[in-house]
Design a protein around this motif. Structure first.
Motif, PDB file in Angstrom:
ATOM      1  N   TYR A  93     -28.043 -51.868  16.951  1.00 15.63           N
ATOM      2  CA  TYR A  93     -27.991 -53.294  16.647  1.00 15.63           C
ATOM      3  C   TYR A  93     -28.148 -54.107  17.929  1.00 15.63           C
ATOM      4  O   TYR A  93     -27.914 -53.608  19.025  1.00 15.63           O
ATOM      5  CB  TYR A  93     -26.651 -53.664  15.981  1.00 15.63           C
ATOM      6  CG  TYR A  93     -26.297 -52.804  14.802  1.00 15.63           C
ATOM      7  CD1 TYR A  93     -26.760 -53.100  13.517  1.00 15.63           C
ATOM      8  CD2 TYR A  93     -25.498 -51.669  14.956  1.00 15.63           C
ATOM      9  CE1 TYR A  93     -26.428 -52.296  12.434  1.00 15.63           C
ATOM     10  CE2 TYR A  93     -25.160 -50.860  13.876  1.00 15.63           C
ATOM     11  CZ  TYR A  93     -25.625 -51.185  12.626  1.00 15.63           C
ATOM     12  OH  TYR A  93     -25.303 -50.390  11.553  1.00 15.63           O
ATOM     13  N   THR A  94     -28.526 -55.375  17.770  1.00 18.53           N
ATOM     14  CA  THR A  94     -28.655 -56.270  18.909  1.00 18.53           C
ATOM     15  C   THR A  94     -27.276 -56.774  19.312  1.00 18.53           C
ATOM     16  O   THR A  94     -26.582 -57.390  18.494  1.00 18.53           O
ATOM     17  CB  THR A  94     -29.552 -57.473  18.563  1.00 18.53           C
ATOM     18  OG1 THR A  94     -30.825 -57.001  18.129  1.00 18.53           O
ATOM     19  CG2 THR A  94     -29.715 -58.381  19.780  1.00 18.53           C
ATOM     20  N   ALA A  98     -24.820 -60.950  14.474  1.00 22.97           N
ATOM     21  CA  ALA A  98     -23.897 -60.833  13.346  1.00 22.97           C
ATOM     22  C   ALA A  98     -23.811 -59.389  12.870  1.00 22.97           C
ATOM     23  O   ALA A  98     -22.729 -58.906  12.502  1.00 22.97           O
ATOM     24  CB  ALA A  98     -24.342 -61.749  12.211  1.00 22.97           C
ATOM     25  N   GLU A  99     -24.950 -58.682  12.877  1.00 23.27           N
ATOM     26  CA  GLU A  99     -24.960 -57.280  12.452  1.00 23.27           C
ATOM     27  C   GLU A  99     -24.154 -56.411  13.417  1.00 23.27           C
ATOM     28  O   GLU A  99     -23.446 -55.482  13.008  1.00 23.27           O
ATOM     29  CB  GLU A  99     -26.399 -56.755  12.374  1.00 23.27           C
ATOM     30  CG  GLU A  99     -27.254 -57.379  11.297  1.00 23.27           C
ATOM     31  CD  GLU A  99     -27.781 -58.754  11.695  1.00 23.27           C
ATOM     32  OE1 GLU A  99     -27.651 -59.107  12.902  1.00 23.27           O
ATOM     33  OE2 GLU A  99     -28.312 -59.461  10.816  1.00 23.27           O
ATOM     34  N   PHE A 100     -24.283 -56.706  14.723  1.00 18.13           N
ATOM     35  CA  PHE A 100     -23.544 -55.951  15.735  1.00 18.13           C
ATOM     36  C   PHE A 100     -22.041 -56.154  15.553  1.00 18.13           C
ATOM     37  O   PHE A 100     -21.263 -55.188  15.622  1.00 18.13           O
ATOM     38  CB  PHE A 100     -23.973 -56.413  17.139  1.00 18.13           C
ATOM     39  CG  PHE A 100     -23.386 -55.608  18.263  1.00 18.13           C
ATOM     40  CD1 PHE A 100     -24.062 -54.526  18.792  1.00 18.13           C
ATOM     41  CD2 PHE A 100     -22.142 -55.939  18.806  1.00 18.13           C
ATOM     42  CE1 PHE A 100     -23.519 -53.775  19.833  1.00 18.13           C
ATOM     43  CE2 PHE A 100     -21.590 -55.194  19.836  1.00 18.13           C
ATOM     44  CZ  PHE A 100     -22.283 -54.114  20.356  1.00 18.13           C
ATOM     45  N   ILE A 101     -21.647 -57.411  15.322  1.00 16.22           N
ATOM     46  CA  ILE A 101     -20.233 -57.719  15.132  1.00 16.22           C
ATOM     47  C   ILE A 101     -19.687 -57.006  13.896  1.00 16.22           C
ATOM     48  O   ILE A 101     -18.606 -56.405  13.928  1.00 16.22           O
ATOM     49  CB  ILE A 101     -20.026 -59.243  15.015  1.00 16.22           C
ATOM     50  CG1 ILE A 101     -20.371 -59.919  16.337  1.00 16.22           C
ATOM     51  CG2 ILE A 101     -18.588 -59.564  14.606  1.00 16.22           C
ATOM     52  CD1 ILE A 101     -20.405 -61.431  16.272  1.00 16.22           C
ATOM     53  N   GLN A 102     -20.438 -57.046  12.803  1.00 14.03           N
ATOM     54  CA  GLN A 102     -20.006 -56.388  11.577  1.00 14.03           C
ATOM     55  C   GLN A 102     -19.892 -54.881  11.776  1.00 14.03           C
ATOM     56  O   GLN A 102     -18.943 -54.236  11.310  1.00 14.03           O
ATOM     57  CB  GLN A 102     -20.996 -56.689  10.446  1.00 14.03           C
ATOM     58  CG  GLN A 102     -20.660 -56.054   9.108  1.00 14.03           C
ATOM     59  CD  GLN A 102     -19.316 -56.512   8.570  1.00 14.03           C
ATOM     60  OE1 GLN A 102     -18.972 -57.676   8.667  1.00 14.03           O
ATOM     61  NE2 GLN A 102     -18.549 -55.588   8.000  1.00 14.03           N
ATOM     62  N   ALA A 103     -20.847 -54.296  12.509  1.00 18.45           N
ATOM     63  CA  ALA A 103     -20.810 -52.862  12.788  1.00 18.45           C
ATOM     64  C   ALA A 103     -19.619 -52.512  13.686  1.00 18.45           C
ATOM     65  O   ALA A 103     -18.994 -51.463  13.515  1.00 18.45           O
ATOM     66  CB  ALA A 103     -22.108 -52.419  13.447  1.00 18.45           C
ATOM     67  N   THR A 108     -14.607 -49.682  13.986  1.00 26.14           N
ATOM     68  CA  THR A 108     -13.178 -49.755  14.322  1.00 26.14           C
ATOM     69  C   THR A 108     -12.335 -49.291  13.138  1.00 26.14           C
ATOM     70  O   THR A 108     -11.375 -48.525  13.303  1.00 26.14           O
ATOM     71  CB  THR A 108     -12.797 -51.198  14.706  1.00 26.14           C
ATOM     72  OG1 THR A 108     -13.530 -51.584  15.868  1.00 26.14           O
ATOM     73  CG2 THR A 108     -11.304 -51.307  14.995  1.00 26.14           C
ATOM     74  N   PHE A 109     -12.700 -49.733  11.947  1.00 31.81           N
ATOM     75  CA  PHE A 109     -11.980 -49.316  10.742  1.00 31.81           C
ATOM     76  C   PHE A 109     -12.087 -47.806  10.539  1.00 31.81           C
ATOM     77  O   PHE A 109     -11.092 -47.130  10.270  1.00 31.81           O
ATOM     78  CB  PHE A 109     -12.541 -50.054   9.529  1.00 31.81           C
ATOM     79  CG  PHE A 109     -11.846 -49.719   8.233  1.00 31.81           C
ATOM     80  CD1 PHE A 109     -10.661 -50.349   7.885  1.00 31.81           C
ATOM     81  CD2 PHE A 109     -12.366 -48.753   7.380  1.00 31.81           C
ATOM     82  CE1 PHE A 109     -10.003 -50.025   6.692  1.00 31.81           C
ATOM     83  CE2 PHE A 109     -11.725 -48.429   6.195  1.00 31.81           C
ATOM     84  CZ  PHE A 109     -10.545 -49.074   5.852  1.00 31.81           C
ATOM     85  N   LEU A 110     -13.297 -47.269  10.701  1.00 36.25           N
ATOM     86  CA  LEU A 110     -13.503 -45.823  10.537  1.00 36.25           C
ATOM     87  C   LEU A 110     -12.695 -45.033  11.562  1.00 36.25           C
ATOM     88  O   LEU A 110     -12.065 -44.020  11.232  1.00 36.25           O
ATOM     89  CB  LEU A 110     -14.986 -45.485  10.682  1.00 36.25           C
ATOM     90  CG  LEU A 110     -15.905 -45.824   9.511  1.00 36.25           C
ATOM     91  CD1 LEU A 110     -17.346 -45.518   9.882  1.00 36.25           C
ATOM     92  CD2 LEU A 110     -15.499 -45.036   8.269  1.00 36.25           C
ATOM     93  N   ILE A 244     -14.788 -55.630   5.545  1.00 31.60           N
ATOM     94  CA  ILE A 244     -15.521 -54.490   6.107  1.00 31.60           C
ATOM     95  C   ILE A 244     -16.514 -53.968   5.078  1.00 31.60           C
ATOM     96  O   ILE A 244     -16.148 -53.662   3.941  1.00 31.60           O
ATOM     97  CB  ILE A 244     -14.558 -53.356   6.526  1.00 31.60           C
ATOM     98  CG1 ILE A 244     -13.474 -53.900   7.462  1.00 31.60           C
ATOM     99  CG2 ILE A 244     -15.321 -52.222   7.184  1.00 31.60           C
ATOM    100  CD1 ILE A 244     -13.997 -54.471   8.751  1.00 31.60           C
ATOM    101  N   GLU A 245     -17.770 -53.859   5.487  1.00 32.46           N
ATOM    102  CA  GLU A 245     -18.823 -53.339   4.611  1.00 32.46           C
ATOM    103  C   GLU A 245     -19.191 -51.931   5.055  1.00 32.46           C
ATOM    104  O   GLU A 245     -19.624 -51.726   6.187  1.00 32.46           O
ATOM    105  CB  GLU A 245     -20.051 -54.253   4.649  1.00 32.46           C
ATOM    106  CG  GLU A 245     -19.776 -55.663   4.146  1.00 32.46           C
ATOM    107  CD  GLU A 245     -21.012 -56.554   4.215  1.00 32.46           C
ATOM    108  OE1 GLU A 245     -22.100 -56.017   4.539  1.00 32.46           O
ATOM    109  OE2 GLU A 245     -20.887 -57.760   3.971  1.00 32.46           O
TER     110      GLU A 245
END
Length: 590
Positions: A93-94, A98-103, A108-110, A244-245
């Motif tokens: 991700y860049t 937004a995609e990087f932040i979500q990832a 972190t959750f995982l 979290i997605e």
């Protein structure tokens, strides 16, 4: 019932009083002031906006201290973890998007789920498989990458990521006209200010004060008019809820990085909690620390926290500032929230080169020069592990570096276990008494009829070949004896192949006219040898619980004529046996 449960999980509640609350409040203010510059710096290392560093410094520490066992370890964003997170995601991700932040929140959750599972499974000893040398190499490698990653911000120039060192240094050599000297001067002022303030007093928040001085210098030279980038305003001081997605594709992409993040996070937290406990005399439960770390990352990710772990700097400051209970960490998070709510607009004037200067200084202080020099003087093996980990981290990737380091550590460990000691012993009289010692080391005489052979180390499939060569050397250096007494006390493990080797040895010695005896002291060894059929092969008559009993039994089968001619008095029984042998010869001569 409720009271017992509360006391079990939060025993420090009984220590709350006006004196301790006051001390914890002061420690909380001190720790909160340190969290501001570190939050900005670590978020930048992770490729995230500054506010995400603050979010992780607010929520994660409270969850970790409530569910963990350490009262004084402060969790939150950390240098190596931030760099590792960036390394795990930057290729997918860049950074900053937004995609990087979500990832970042998803990984972190995982990682939190993995940590919690390991804690509930009581696998706290997993941290023992990552040696200190691996961490020294990994942290030093990460520190170099962190420092190099900030050079482009210090110069306000376009440079490639330092993971590709050749491309990075090639671009740096040709940066020339791109360099912004205003940016470089702001970075230099920030670094020098931090160093001078720390020398004046180690108790001053030198990072925060240096950031302020760097910002003032930037304002005086009109940084915004000379293309010096600024941090900009914080979007929100209060950690927002994050959904979290986790799709199947996302899981496949993030799972490898999550495993490495989870393990490194646990290792850092376990190491720091134990180091802090040496000062506070608190007992640490590693399994509960795993649970605390897992909960902090799982719950924290739902409140926009990225991966957190223990912070040695903030934990040390927390203790030095006089913290007595976990209230200090809770106060720190609340005070940090209040400070950010009041001064959030001021962050728009913070020059990014000033922040880069702080990160460079943090990276420099992370380099383990003393440990590397110590390894060079004391242990080539540890030095090789640290250097291989370091160069793999810099030259390939952070994840690969830690895996190579762990793999090399295990390989060297297995190599050591595959070379157990086979020592020939004999009694020696000292000031402390008469004990068995290594005959080669002390140049001792041995009985012409008996070998006492001690085995030290594991006797398993990996060591059988080496053990066989040692026995062959022993036979060639010290030829035929009537009795071999094998001392099993030093055996740390025995498997089926090791037991098969012992049975073969018994057969070989029997064919050569030598009786093998066993001295087995520990019950687990006795049970294992019986289960694998070794005791049956040797015979109950030739198995003893101690050396003294073995000598008394074996002397009945010894050749008295050899005893009569023997020039050595190896055992206490030798004098008597010699007289008996001489009497027997004299009697036979009549």
């Amino acid at each position: 019932m409720m009271s017992r449960t509360l006391h079990k999980w939060l025993p420090w509640v009984t220590l709350i009083n006006s004196s301790n609350v006051k001390a914890d409040f002061i420690a909380g203010i001190t720790c909160a002031s340190m969290s501001i510059p570190q939050g900005i710096a670590f978020a930048a290392i992770a490729g995230l906006p500054a506010e995400y560093g603050f979010y992780s410094a607010m929520v994660a520490p409270i969850i970790a201290v409530l569910f963990g066992s350490s009262w004084h370890m402060v969790c939150g964003p950390a240098t190596a973890i931030s760099a590792l997170l960036f390394s795990s995601l930057s290729g997918l991700y860049t950074p900053g998007s937004a995609e990087f932040i979500q990832a970042a929140l998803a990984i972190t959750f995982l990682a939190g789920v993995i940590q919690l599972a390991l804690g509930l499974a009581k696998l706290g000893n997993l941290t023992n498989f990552v040696s200190h040398a691996v961490m020294v190499g990994f942290i030093t490698g990460a520190a170099f990458l962190i420092m190099l990653s900030q050079v482009q911000h210090a110069l306000t120039a376009n440079l490639p990521r330092p993971e590709n060192l050749l491309s990075f240094f090639n671009a740096l050599l040709h940066v020339g006209s791109q360099m912004n000297f205003y940016s470089l001067s702001i970075c230099a002022v920030t670094i020098v200010s931090a160093i001078l303030i720390r020398r004046i007093s180690g108790k001053l928040p030198h990072y925060l004060m240096a950031l302020i001085l760097g910002s003032i210098f930037g304002y005086l030279v009109q940084a915004d008019l000379h293309n010096v980038p600024l941090v900009g305003e914080l979007h929100e001081a209060i950690p927002p809820f994050a959904l979290i997605e986790l799709s199947g594709d996302t899981l496949r992409e993030l799972a490898p990085g999550a495993v490495v993040l989870a393990l490194i996070g646990l290792l850092e937290a376990a190491s720091i909690s134990k180091a802090i406990a040496l000062k506070t005399q608190q007992e640490i439960d590693t399994n509960r620390e795993f649970v605390g770390q897992g909960m902090s990352n799982m719950v924290g990710s739902l409140f926009s926290n990225y991966m957190s772990s223990g912070s040695f700097t903030r934990s040390g400051i927390n203790v030095e500032a006089g913290a007595r209970t976990p209230l200090a960490i809770i106060f720190s998070s609340v005070i940090l929230l209040l400070i950010l709510s009041l001064i959030a607009p001021l962050f728009s004037h913070l020059p990014i080169p000033a922040m880069a200067g702080i990160i460079i200084l943090v990276g420099w202080r992370l380099i383990e020069f003393k440990e590397l020099i110590h390894y060079a003087k004391t242990s080539r093996a540890e030095l090789s592990i640290a250097l291989v980990t370091l160069f793999s981290t810099i030259g390939i990737s952070l994840e690969f570096g830690i895996l190579v380091g762990v793999g090399l550590s295990l390989a060297l460990f297995l190599n050591q276990t595959a070379k157990p000691n086979v020592r020939l012993l004999a009694p020696m009289t000292t000031d402390e008494g008469r004990y068995f010692h290594n005959i080669m080391h002390f140049n001792l005489d041995t009985c012409p009829q008996i070998h006492f052979i001690r085995l030290d180390g594991p006797l398993y499939f990996g060591s059988v070949d080496y053990m066989n060569k040692q026995f062959q050397l022993l036979e060639s250096d010290y030829p035929h004896k009537d009795h071999w007494i094998i001392l099993c006390r030093g055996l740390s493990a025995i498997d089926m192949q090791g037991a098969h080797f012992l049975k073969q040895l018994v057969d070989q010695r029997k064919a050569a006219g030598t009786q093998v005896h066993l001295v087995v002291r520990y019950l687990w060894q006795l049970e294992r040898l019986e289960r694998f059929g070794v005791l049956e092969k040797v015979g109950a008559r030739h198995t003893y619980p101690g050396k003294g009993i073995a000598i008394k039994q074996i002397e009945r089968d010894m050749d008295l004529s050899q005893c009569a001619r023997c020039e050595y008095s190896v055992f206490d029984e030798c004098v008597r046996r010699k007289k008996e042998g001489e009497a027997m010869i004299k009697k036979e001569s009549y």
